[in-house]
Enzyme design. Structure first.
Site, PDB file in Angstrom:
ATOM      1  N   GLY A  70       0.785  -1.228   0.000  1.00 26.97           N
ATOM      2  CA  GLY A  70       0.000   0.000   0.000  1.00 26.97           C
ATOM      3  C   GLY A  70       0.812   1.270   0.000  1.00 26.97           C
ATOM      4  N   ARG A  71       2.087   1.174   0.359  1.00 28.20           N
ATOM      5  CA  ARG A  71       2.947   2.369   0.309  1.00 28.20           C
ATOM      6  C   ARG A  71       4.382   1.998  -0.057  1.00 28.20           C
ATOM      7  NH1 ARG A  71       4.168   4.393   6.505  1.00 28.20           N
ATOM      8  NH2 ARG A  71       4.295   2.365   7.513  1.00 28.20           N
ATOM      9  N   ASP A  79      -2.269   7.428   2.546  1.00 28.96           N
ATOM     10  CA  ASP A  79      -1.626   8.376   1.628  1.00 28.96           C
ATOM     11  C   ASP A  79      -0.378   7.810   0.973  1.00 28.96           C
ATOM     12  OD1 ASP A  79       0.284   8.463   3.660  1.00 28.96           O
ATOM     13  OD2 ASP A  79      -0.244  10.480   4.335  1.00 28.96           O
ATOM     14  N   ARG A 121      14.904  -0.263   1.131  1.00 34.00           N
ATOM     15  CA  ARG A 121      15.504  -1.346   1.895  1.00 34.00           C
ATOM     16  C   ARG A 121      15.982  -2.443   0.951  1.00 34.00           C
ATOM     17  NH1 ARG A 121       9.809  -2.504   4.689  1.00 34.00           N
ATOM     18  NH2 ARG A 121       8.743  -3.604   3.005  1.00 34.00           N
ATOM     19  N   ASP A 140       1.775 -11.245   6.786  1.00 35.84           N
ATOM     20  CA  ASP A 140       2.267 -10.411   5.680  1.00 35.84           C
ATOM     21  C   ASP A 140       3.589  -9.733   6.026  1.00 35.84           C
ATOM     22  OD1 ASP A 140       0.193  -9.049   7.386  1.00 35.84           O
ATOM     23  OD2 ASP A 140       1.016  -7.274   6.414  1.00 35.84           O
ATOM     24  N   ASN A 141       4.057  -9.899   7.258  1.00 39.49           N
ATOM     25  CA  ASN A 141       5.345  -9.345   7.677  1.00 39.49           C
ATOM     26  C   ASN A 141       6.404 -10.429   7.886  1.00 39.49           C
ATOM     27  OD1 ASN A 141       4.509  -6.689   7.631  1.00 39.49           O
ATOM     28  ND2 ASN A 141       3.945  -6.642   9.792  1.00 39.49           N
ATOM     29  N   ASP A 162      10.183  -4.701   7.760  1.00 37.66           N
ATOM     30  CA  ASP A 162       9.000  -3.859   7.931  1.00 37.66           C
ATOM     31  C   ASP A 162       8.806  -3.488   9.400  1.00 37.66           C
ATOM     32  OD1 ASP A 162       6.969  -2.319   7.070  1.00 37.66           O
ATOM     33  OD2 ASP A 162       5.571  -3.929   6.629  1.00 37.66           O
TER      34      ASP A 162
END
Length: 467
Positions: free
Chosen positions: A104-105, A137, A191, A266-267, A276
């Protein structure tokens, strides 16, 4: 800040494109009003043949402006992925399944081979909105970027498999956040990871019952990331690799005293690297109930519950792999997790203690005695390992809880001496929450980056002493 490593050859890759469209969406990066370089990891850059200035033969010579162009504006790196890719995945978030997530970002925007012949990804955090941003955002606060650099530097020094913070660029936007003073400054982070393929990547394919894509993903991870030739049961081979690596990561988290904070599926990636970083913390003392995230109300991801959380997560991978393989062999591998974790945790504790292993049974006994003494004594974790490195425990009232540890240590030998100047310091290098907040306050109040750069240098110096 960095050492002066010998640059590797620049060897760009595009392997991820072979997975095909079901795995990602091509996206465009955000356009930022400013690009101010705040951190550049020259050591990591040299390991994939990316160096600043004129470069050397077979390296990619990047001037400072070219660095901003590639890692702030995301111009494609020569020979690598032509357009950023937002990865698709699902995940259990605090053990509740969510099919409405994905990058998402962030995105993956380049791949390269490092000096160990591993395929690595360059990925982002805060690089703009994607189809998976929902109502976000797509941005990253500068404080979040600073915290991630500090986390990855400390974990690398403490021998924890981790992503590497490659670049941090301030981007000149004012961001509003509900959980910190706003408006706040913005940044984009790059990263370096061995993989951005998550357990949640497999879960999405299982959710969509896409067996063909699952077979393709198993082959990609097994051959490109783990370097294994598929046998008769590639999904089982893959699962065995992931269980071993995640068990090792969980063990090293404990030895480092580290609390990730958000161990959702998801991490958790399939190469066993921590990545993350959001509400991470290092535990000041051995407190199994210590939590990092203010929203972890039930302590699901507390310090001492992290191994169980990791075990639960790899179980979700087993469930997903049922799309292409029967359950019994998956269960058989899954049941090895506790033993593999206990072995990895003992090895990690002995590594941090600075002694050579003897045999699994003795090493496990020492590790158990050590964690029991740390928990009962309430001695600061960093202080203990600083004073006891090499296996020689001081005398005195503060050390009475460690008498059993002292007796067991009599059979062990140091793996290296204390000749490095770090061991002459009066106190250990640490990065507890108060230090993080002080580093950020200097930046936020005076735009003073000196404490940040000094801390990175101190962490790397400690890493040299421990290595």
């Amino acid at each position: 800040m960095a050492e002066n490593p010998q640059p590797a050859r620049y060897r760009p890759r595009t392997d991820i494109l072979g997975l095909g469209d079901p795995f990602y969406d091509a996206v465009a990066p955000a356009s930022f009003p400013a690009h101010i370089l705040r951190f550049r990891n020259d050591h990591a850059a040299a390991q994939i043949g990316i160096v600043s200035g004129d470069g050397t033969a077979d390296t990619l010579p990047l001037t400072d402006e070219a660095w901003l162009d590639h890692f702030g504006r995301f111009a494609p790196l020569p020979g690598s992925i032509p357009q950023p890719l937002a990865l698709r995945y699902h995940g259990h978030q605090f053990q509740s399944y969510n099919p409405d997530i994905g990058d998402g970002r962030g995105f993956v925007f380049a791949q390269a081979t490092d000096d160990r012949d591993r395929l690595l990804d360059l990925g982002t955090k805060g690089s703009g909105q994607t189809p998976y941003s929902r109502f976000g955002d797509g941005r990253l606060t500068l404080k979040g970027g600073v915290r991630e650099v500090l986390a990855t530097e400390m974990l690398e020094a403490l021998n924890v498999p981790t992503s590497r913070s490659f670049s941090l660029i301030e981007t000149g936007e004012e961001l509003v956040r509900g959980d910190e003073p706003s408006p706040t400054r913005s940044a984009v982070l790059v990263r370096l990871n061995h993989s951005h393929v998550r357990i949640g990547t497999f879960q999405r394919l299982a959710y969509e019952r896409d067996a063909d894509a699952m077979h393709r993903l198993v082959d990609y991870v097994l051959t490109r990331l783990h370097g294994r030739t598929p046998g008769s049961t590639p999904a089982i081979d893959l699962f065995d690799e992931v269980v071993g690596r995640v068990a090792t990561l969980a063990g090293r988290f404990m030895a480092a005293g580290f609390v990730h904070g958000v161990l959702n599926t998801d991490n958790i990636n399939v190469t066993g690297e921590s990545f993350d970083y959001g509400p991470w913390r290092f535990a000041p003392i051995w407190d199994v109930g210590f939590t990092a995230a203010y929203f972890d109300h039930h302590g699901l991801y507390a310090f001492g519950r992290q191994p169980d959380a990791m075990h639960w997560n790899v179980m979700q991978l087993a469930v997903a792999l049922r799309t292409v393989v029967d359950a019994p062999p998956l269960i058989e591998v899954l049941e090895t997790f506790p033993e593999r974790h206990a072995t990895a945790a003992a090895e990690a504790l002995l590594w941090r203690l600075g002694v050579r292993p003897i045999d699994p049974a003795s090493d496990r006994a020492l590790a158990d005695a050590l964690t029991t003494a740390l928990a009962t004594s309430h001695m600061p974790i960093d202080d203990f390992f600083f004073e006891a490195f090499g296996g020689w425990l001081p005398e005195g009232d503060d050390w009475t809880a460690f008498e059993n540890v002292r007796a067991l240590l009599s059979e062990y030998r140091p793996r290296r001496d204390r000749s490095h100047s770090y061991w002459s310091d009066g106190t250990p290098c640490s990065i507890l929450i108060g230090e993080v907040e002080a580093i950020w306050a200097a930046i936020a109040e005076r735009d003073d980056w000196t404490p940040f750069h000094e801390k990175v240098a101190a962490i790397r110096r400690m890493g040299q002493a421990l290595a």
